[in-house]
Design an enzyme around this catalytic site. Structure first.
Site, PDB file in Angstrom:
ATOM      1  N   SER A   1      24.464 -17.191 -37.230  1.00  0.00           N
ATOM      2  CA  SER A   1      25.826 -17.583 -37.587  1.00  0.00           C
ATOM      3  C   SER A   1      25.978 -17.740 -39.098  1.00  0.00           C
ATOM      4  O   SER A   1      25.069 -18.205 -39.777  1.00  0.00           O
ATOM      5  CB  SER A   1      26.158 -18.919 -36.908  1.00  0.00           C
ATOM      6  OG  SER A   1      27.356 -19.470 -37.420  1.00  0.00           O
TER       7      SER A   1
ATOM      8  N   TYR B   1      31.965 -14.698 -41.076  1.00  0.00           N
ATOM      9  CA  TYR B   1      33.346 -15.169 -41.218  1.00  0.00           C
ATOM     10  C   TYR B   1      33.818 -14.729 -42.593  1.00  0.00           C
ATOM     11  O   TYR B   1      33.061 -14.829 -43.572  1.00  0.00           O
ATOM     12  CB  TYR B   1      33.419 -16.699 -41.147  1.00  0.00           C
ATOM     13  CG  TYR B   1      33.346 -17.257 -39.751  1.00  0.00           C
ATOM     14  CD1 TYR B   1      34.323 -16.955 -38.801  1.00  0.00           C
ATOM     15  CD2 TYR B   1      32.306 -18.103 -39.368  1.00  0.00           C
ATOM     16  CE1 TYR B   1      34.260 -17.470 -37.517  1.00  0.00           C
ATOM     17  CE2 TYR B   1      32.231 -18.630 -38.085  1.00  0.00           C
ATOM     18  CZ  TYR B   1      33.212 -18.308 -37.165  1.00  0.00           C
ATOM     19  OH  TYR B   1      33.150 -18.821 -35.900  1.00  0.00           O
TER      20      TYR B   1
ATOM     21  N   THR C   1      33.374 -11.648 -36.905  1.00  0.00           N
ATOM     22  CA  THR C   1      34.202 -12.418 -35.974  1.00  0.00           C
ATOM     23  C   THR C   1      35.670 -12.210 -36.327  1.00  0.00           C
ATOM     24  O   THR C   1      36.077 -12.469 -37.457  1.00  0.00           O
ATOM     25  CB  THR C   1      33.835 -13.911 -36.008  1.00  0.00           C
ATOM     26  OG1 THR C   1      32.493 -14.048 -35.533  1.00  0.00           O
ATOM     27  CG2 THR C   1      34.760 -14.734 -35.124  1.00  0.00           C
TER      28      THR C   1
ATOM     29  N   LYS D   1      33.541  -8.685 -33.203  1.00  0.00           N
ATOM     30  CA  LYS D   1      33.289  -9.658 -32.144  1.00  0.00           C
ATOM     31  C   LYS D   1      34.572 -10.442 -31.886  1.00  0.00           C
ATOM     32  O   LYS D   1      35.068 -11.127 -32.771  1.00  0.00           O
ATOM     33  CB  LYS D   1      32.167 -10.601 -32.601  1.00  0.00           C
ATOM     34  CG  LYS D   1      31.875 -11.752 -31.655  1.00  0.00           C
ATOM     35  CD  LYS D   1      30.751 -12.604 -32.228  1.00  0.00           C
ATOM     36  CE  LYS D   1      30.403 -13.781 -31.357  1.00  0.00           C
ATOM     37  NZ  LYS D   1      31.461 -14.804 -31.321  1.00  0.00           N
TER      38      LYS D   1
ATOM     39  N   HIS E   1      35.035 -16.119 -27.832  1.00  0.00           N
ATOM     40  CA  HIS E   1      34.487 -17.181 -28.693  1.00  0.00           C
ATOM     41  C   HIS E   1      34.039 -18.366 -27.843  1.00  0.00           C
ATOM     42  O   HIS E   1      34.256 -19.531 -28.198  1.00  0.00           O
ATOM     43  CB  HIS E   1      35.560 -17.611 -29.718  1.00  0.00           C
ATOM     44  CG  HIS E   1      35.011 -18.116 -31.018  1.00  0.00           C
ATOM     45  ND1 HIS E   1      35.232 -17.468 -32.216  1.00  0.00           N
ATOM     46  CD2 HIS E   1      34.264 -19.200 -31.320  1.00  0.00           C
ATOM     47  CE1 HIS E   1      34.637 -18.153 -33.193  1.00  0.00           C
ATOM     48  NE2 HIS E   1      34.050 -19.203 -32.669  1.00  0.00           N
TER      49      HIS E   1
ATOM     50  N   GLY F   1      24.994 -17.736 -25.774  1.00  0.00           N
ATOM     51  CA  GLY F   1      25.231 -18.719 -26.828  1.00  0.00           C
ATOM     52  C   GLY F   1      24.808 -20.120 -26.426  1.00  0.00           C
ATOM     53  O   GLY F   1      23.758 -20.602 -26.825  1.00  0.00           O
TER      54      GLY F   1
END
Length: 369
Positions: free
Chosen positions: A106, A129, A155, A230, A254, A308
């Protein structure tokens, strides 16, 4: 008590973790309808097993973007793993490598790309991000490339953070002894304590709401790494993604943390697969807790799945050994599902091996009223 399935780690994590941390990992947006649906939708798909096939040898190996992995079960990006366990992303990286599969790190990890790379060999993707400050983004992508990461998972479903009411109630913030390690040197590594969710405030201040397809094009100019998008749930966006040259698509909501009342990812998968027409691989995350779930996703056309929450819950319970065990249990369950369905390799898993509620409603029990 011996742990025999992935779900059992959640109760242990709930006991072990501070409420603010457990709620952050476990919760979804608003009514959490999609959170429940992500799991429940798998139960509306049944098997059509084929019998008397020699299944003495089962091959689960596959390739993802040209990288060979031991099974189509990979690790999704989950933020701030050191809240779960002191070793955090280091432990997850080692477990993924030992299992011969891919870990996605991440952007909001509590360990940097360089630190994760230092754990040793392994195929790793980097989830991105897009910050308002594009220099920050460019710098981060270059660091991931230099650290040997093999792809960017962009994302695309978070122009704003979904309303996660548990985080608002708990005034969620990153514990003071931790930082978002990838942003530490940029003064973007800390999260202020606020009168709602500290993460929501951080996102509204830093993440770019104007993100659009032109930014996907821009990203391709600053990196040679393949880009996966994603957060795709529709045929329309699948076609646009392919027109924009993406290397693959991750069907994701998500973890049901963004827009509530979107469909479960397993329900959206087939629409995306049909629109992709085999031009790019399609992956799925969201709600996978059993080897049977993995098989169902592949039967509906996914090239692989990502997990996840099982990672952070097992990490909280048992550290690296927990994550290894989750990957091992899913692998064993998936292998048994393949054998009992009469499939010896992933290429033998077809749409004919399952029946869904929308194919033949009469085959499934009527819902209890």
């Amino acid at each position: 008590m011996e742990i025999t399935n992935v779900m059992e780690y959640q109760a242990i994590a709930k006991q072990k973790l501070p409420k603010m941390v457990y709620d952050y990992y476990a919760s979804g947006a608003e009514d959490e309808w999609t959170l429940e649906e992500n799991r429940h939708a798998f139960s509306r798909i049944l098997f059509r097993p084929r019998i008397l096939i020699d299944v003495s040898k089962i091959d689960m190996r596959t390739t993802v973007l040209g990288f060979k992995i031991s099974m189509p079960i990979m690790i999704a990006p989950t933020a701030m793993q050191k809240m779960a366990h002191p070793e955090g992303e280091y432990a997850t990286a080692r477990a993924a490598s030992a299992a011969g599969t891919i870990m996605t790190l991440s952007s909001w990890a509590t360990s940097s790309v360089e630190e994760v790379a230092s754990t040793g060999p392994g195929i790793r993707f980097f989830q991105l991000y897009v910050y308002r400050n594009r220099n920050v983004v460019a710098q981060l992508v270059r660091r991931a490339e230099r650290a040997g990461f093999k792809a960017i998972a962009l994302t695309v479903d978070t122009p704003r953070l979904g309303r996660r009411e548990a985080d608002i109630k708990n005034r969620f913030t990153l514990p003071p002894f931790l930082t978002l390690k990838n942003f530490e040197g940029l003064d973007l590594g800390k999260m202020d304590k606020t009168n709602d969710s500290g993460l929501a405030s951080y996102v509204s201040g830093q993440i770019d709401r104007s993100l659009s397809w032109k930014d996907v094009k821009w990203l391709q100019t600053i990196t040679s790494l393949p880009i996966l998008v994603k957060g795709v749930l529709t045929a329309e966006d699948t076609r646009i993604a392919i027109q924009n040259g993406v290397a693959g698509i991750i069907v994701s909501n998500h973890g049901a943390r963004q827009l509530d009342y979107v469909p479960a990812t397993i329900m959206a998968l087939e629409e995306v697969v049909k629109a992709a027409q085999g031009r790019v691989p399609v992956f799925l995350d969201g709600g996978v807790r059993r080897g049977t779930d993995v098989f169902k996703a592949l039967a509906l056309g996914a090239s692989g799945i990502f997990i996840g929450r099982p990672v952070v819950f097992s990490l909280a319970a048992e550290g690296e050994a927990g994550v290894r065990k989750v990957l091992q249990m899913l692998r064993e369950e998936f292998e048994i599902t393949m054998a009992l369905s009469g499939c010896r390799s992933l290429s033998e898993i077809t749409r004919n091996h399952i029946v869904t509620e929308w194919d033949a409603p009469r085959l499934l029990p009527a819902p209890k009223l």
